[in-house]
Design a protein around this motif. Sequence first.
Motif, PDB file in Angstrom:
ATOM      1  N   ALA A 149       0.850  -1.191   0.000  1.00  0.00           N
ATOM      2  CA  ALA A 149       0.000   0.000   0.000  1.00  0.00           C
ATOM      3  C   ALA A 149       0.887   1.243   0.000  1.00  0.00           C
ATOM      4  CB  ALA A 149      -0.897   0.007   1.230  1.00  0.00           C
ATOM      5  N   THR A 150       0.379   2.281  -0.633  1.00  0.00           N
ATOM      6  CA  THR A 150       1.138   3.527  -0.672  1.00  0.00           C
ATOM      7  C   THR A 150       1.380   4.028   0.740  1.00  0.00           C
ATOM      8  OG1 THR A 150       0.136   4.094  -2.782  1.00  0.00           O
ATOM      9  CG2 THR A 150       1.169   5.879  -1.545  1.00  0.00           C
ATOM     10  N   ALA A 151       2.649   4.179   1.095  1.00  0.00           N
ATOM     11  CA  ALA A 151       2.969   4.659   2.440  1.00  0.00           C
ATOM     12  C   ALA A 151       2.540   6.116   2.568  1.00  0.00           C
ATOM     13  CB  ALA A 151       4.470   4.532   2.687  1.00  0.00           C
ATOM     14  N   PRO A 152       1.911   6.475   3.672  1.00  0.00           N
ATOM     15  CA  PRO A 152       1.480   7.867   3.838  1.00  0.00           C
ATOM     16  C   PRO A 152       2.675   8.792   3.979  1.00  0.00           C
ATOM     17  CG  PRO A 152       1.229   6.669   5.897  1.00  0.00           C
ATOM     18  CD  PRO A 152       1.622   5.656   4.858  1.00  0.00           C
ATOM     19  N   LYS A 153       2.570   9.968   3.426  1.00  0.00           N
ATOM     20  CA  LYS A 153       3.611  10.976   3.584  1.00  0.00           C
ATOM     21  C   LYS A 153       3.147  12.022   4.589  1.00  0.00           C
ATOM     22  CE  LYS A 153       5.966  10.788  -0.905  1.00  0.00           C
ATOM     23  NZ  LYS A 153       7.220  10.261  -0.329  1.00  0.00           N
ATOM     24  N   ILE A 154       4.038  12.351   5.499  1.00  0.00           N
ATOM     25  CA  ILE A 154       3.775  13.447   6.419  1.00  0.00           C
ATOM     26  C   ILE A 154       4.264  14.718   5.750  1.00  0.00           C
ATOM     27  CG2 ILE A 154       4.228  14.396   8.707  1.00  0.00           C
ATOM     28  CD1 ILE A 154       2.590  11.807   8.688  1.00  0.00           C
ATOM     29  N   ARG A 155       3.355  15.634   5.502  1.00  0.00           N
ATOM     30  CA  ARG A 155       3.677  16.857   4.771  1.00  0.00           C
ATOM     31  C   ARG A 155       4.039  17.964   5.754  1.00  0.00           C
ATOM     32  NH1 ARG A 155      -1.382  16.424   0.482  1.00  0.00           N
ATOM     33  NH2 ARG A 155      -0.714  14.450  -0.459  1.00  0.00           N
ATOM     34  N   ILE A 156       5.202  18.539   5.538  1.00  0.00           N
ATOM     35  CA  ILE A 156       5.803  19.470   6.493  1.00  0.00           C
ATOM     36  C   ILE A 156       5.686  20.904   6.006  1.00  0.00           C
ATOM     37  CG2 ILE A 156       7.985  20.193   7.567  1.00  0.00           C
ATOM     38  CD1 ILE A 156       8.894  17.280   7.416  1.00  0.00           C
ATOM     39  N   GLY A 157       5.363  21.797   6.945  1.00  0.00           N
ATOM     40  CA  GLY A 157       5.460  23.233   6.718  1.00  0.00           C
ATOM     41  C   GLY A 157       6.487  23.793   7.686  1.00  0.00           C
ATOM     42  N   LEU A 158       7.410  24.594   7.199  1.00  0.00           N
ATOM     43  CA  LEU A 158       8.454  25.188   8.031  1.00  0.00           C
ATOM     44  C   LEU A 158       8.147  26.659   8.263  1.00  0.00           C
ATOM     45  CD1 LEU A 158      11.314  25.156   9.365  1.00  0.00           C
ATOM     46  CD2 LEU A 158      12.219  25.752   7.096  1.00  0.00           C
ATOM     47  N   VAL A 159       8.196  27.076   9.528  1.00  0.00           N
ATOM     48  CA  VAL A 159       8.017  28.487   9.884  1.00  0.00           C
ATOM     49  C   VAL A 159       9.311  28.966  10.532  1.00  0.00           C
ATOM     50  CG1 VAL A 159       6.692  30.152  11.222  1.00  0.00           C
ATOM     51  CG2 VAL A 159       5.534  28.180  10.198  1.00  0.00           C
ATOM     52  N   GLY A 160      10.031  29.825   9.816  1.00  0.00           N
ATOM     53  CA  GLY A 160      11.340  30.286  10.268  1.00  0.00           C
ATOM     54  C   GLY A 160      12.423  29.577   9.499  1.00  0.00           C
ATOM     55  N   ALA A 161      12.912  30.198   8.411  1.00  0.00           N
ATOM     56  CA  ALA A 161      13.812  29.516   7.478  1.00  0.00           C
ATOM     57  C   ALA A 161      15.266  29.943   7.643  1.00  0.00           C
ATOM     58  CB  ALA A 161      13.357  29.778   6.036  1.00  0.00           C
ATOM     59  N   GLY A 162      15.621  30.449   8.813  1.00  0.00           N
ATOM     60  CA  GLY A 162      17.004  30.803   9.094  1.00  0.00           C
ATOM     61  C   GLY A 162      17.842  29.576   9.396  1.00  0.00           C
ATOM     62  N   GLY A 163      18.970  29.783  10.098  1.00  0.00           N
ATOM     63  CA  GLY A 163      19.899  28.691  10.335  1.00  0.00           C
ATOM     64  C   GLY A 163      19.303  27.527  11.088  1.00  0.00           C
ATOM     65  N   ARG A 164      18.586  27.784  12.190  1.00  0.00           N
ATOM     66  CA  ARG A 164      18.027  26.677  12.953  1.00  0.00           C
ATOM     67  C   ARG A 164      16.879  26.012  12.213  1.00  0.00           C
ATOM     68  NH1 ARG A 164      17.575  22.610  15.102  1.00  0.00           N
ATOM     69  NH2 ARG A 164      19.405  22.457  13.782  1.00  0.00           N
ATOM     70  N   GLY A 165      16.066  26.798  11.512  1.00  0.00           N
ATOM     71  CA  GLY A 165      14.984  26.209  10.738  1.00  0.00           C
ATOM     72  C   GLY A 165      15.503  25.328   9.621  1.00  0.00           C
ATOM     73  N   ALA A 166      16.551  25.808   8.940  1.00  0.00           N
ATOM     74  CA  ALA A 166      17.165  25.006   7.882  1.00  0.00           C
ATOM     75  C   ALA A 166      17.731  23.710   8.449  1.00  0.00           C
ATOM     76  CB  ALA A 166      18.272  25.810   7.195  1.00  0.00           C
ATOM     77  N   GLY A 167      18.351  23.796   9.629  1.00  0.00           N
ATOM     78  CA  GLY A 167      18.899  22.600  10.256  1.00  0.00           C
ATOM     79  C   GLY A 167      17.824  21.603  10.636  1.00  0.00           C
ATOM     80  N   ALA A 168      16.721  22.103  11.202  1.00  0.00           N
ATOM     81  CA  ALA A 168      15.647  21.213  11.640  1.00  0.00           C
ATOM     82  C   ALA A 168      14.998  20.491  10.467  1.00  0.00           C
ATOM     83  CB  ALA A 168      14.597  22.001  12.418  1.00  0.00           C
ATOM     84  N   VAL A 169      14.665  21.225   9.415  1.00  0.00           N
ATOM     85  CA  VAL A 169      13.981  20.578   8.293  1.00  0.00           C
ATOM     86  C   VAL A 169      14.936  19.643   7.555  1.00  0.00           C
ATOM     87  CG1 VAL A 169      14.398  22.329   6.480  1.00  0.00           C
ATOM     88  CG2 VAL A 169      12.294  20.974   6.459  1.00  0.00           C
ATOM     89  N   THR A 170      16.217  19.986   7.476  1.00  0.00           N
ATOM     90  CA  THR A 170      17.194  19.095   6.852  1.00  0.00           C
ATOM     91  C   THR A 170      17.319  17.794   7.635  1.00  0.00           C
ATOM     92  OG1 THR A 170      18.448  20.952   5.925  1.00  0.00           O
ATOM     93  CG2 THR A 170      19.608  18.852   6.146  1.00  0.00           C
TER      94      THR A 170
END
Length: 447
Positions: free
Chosen positions: A50-71
């Motif tokens: 079965a198609t595995a569900p994808k968790i769709r992410i929204g990032l709020v705050g795209a500076g250094g820590r935000g970039a690190g977290a989403v990466t």
Amino acid sequence: MTDKHSSDSSASPQTQNRRRFIKQSGAASAAVASAMATTRMIRGDEPQAATAPKIRIGLVGAGGRGAGAVTDSLAINDNVQLVAIADLEAATGESLRRRLKRNQDFGDKIAVEDTSLHSGLDGYKRVLDDPNVDLVLFATPPGFRPSYVLEAVEAGKHVFAEKPTCVDPVGHKACIEADEKARANKTAIVTGTQYRRQTNYVEAIRRIHEGAIGEIISGTARYCSNGIWYKQRKEGMSDMEYQLYNWMHFIWLSGDQITEQAVHNIDTINWIMGGPPETAYGGGGRFTRPEDSEMWDNVAVDYVYPGNRVISFMCRQIPSTQGDNSNVIYGSEGIATIKGGNSGASIVDRNGKTIWEMPGDIGAAYKQEHKDLVDSILAEKPIVELRDTADSSLTAVLGRMAAYTGQKVSWDFLTNESKLDLFPKDLNIKGPGAPVGFAVPGQQKLV
């Protein structure tokens, strides 16, 4: 009367549909896996997974820590997709999307359309309004975190919130409300206290709790470094724009170094001691900060925990000074030392003989918090850990208020009496900003 936010019915129809899809897809995948594990098959007859569900992410705050977290989340999870980014500056979000797209390991995990790049102070609302977003990562300046997280929970979103989660007692109350609503709504909240998932921390503290050093008597916690970033004001900036741009140096946004940075050590101590302290008494000052910075450059606090056990805490950001990032717990039968970063942990007996040690791996811990979060969502057993991080953040605030005022301050006062609310009442990007001035003990009032 039923609280409209107390169950899944509070979420939008689109959000409820997304949750049903994740639940049904997860169940289908589990059923296929179970069948494949228990049934012998002829090659070529295997059922299509079965198609595995994808968790769709929204990032709020795209500076250094935000970039690190989403990466970290994209790197450790196979079943996630970044679909929205919001930042105060449009160029910051666009730049991050370009960098992530260049990472060949991410492929179709980066699915942010132009219409899902948001900017401005209200950009986060566009992410919360997006029915395609399941999980929101918050990496804005800490002053925004309590209200943003609460709004996200009320919108039916899962949350990752960077530390600290509050910078004042009013923000702490909002965090507690968000924690309670997330538990009722069955939405997850994981926070950026990565040491709680670093294996040497987990093992050292397990051993302490099991009596490896005997009864806990006292301890020290240190977060001492050489400095922190500072941004020069750009021509034409309003006062509010400058405060947001140089947010570390304004207390309503950062909470000072004791809250923004040293909360990691304070959280570790609360974890060891089983909860927050009863009182704090401290001091400190400023010698090297830029003139318009509100930050102190050193704070020292004695925290008294139940059982009259004292933890001596210190944080410092002064150039050319000796650094120290450690937590040392003194017991009746031994001493446990837990150091930050990759420096590891150890336990010695009263004669100084090492009886246990383990190296650290902070990079793995940064990723593990995001894996645990996504796994908990897919398993329909959402982790909700905001209260502990909010309590640790308020413990840092407790120490700051004791140092700033020169008074002995109690946990009871902060949680039951204090009305301190640092957030500006009129947040206008072109406005005058919050009042500015550094604290002077004896003049700073306890509110």
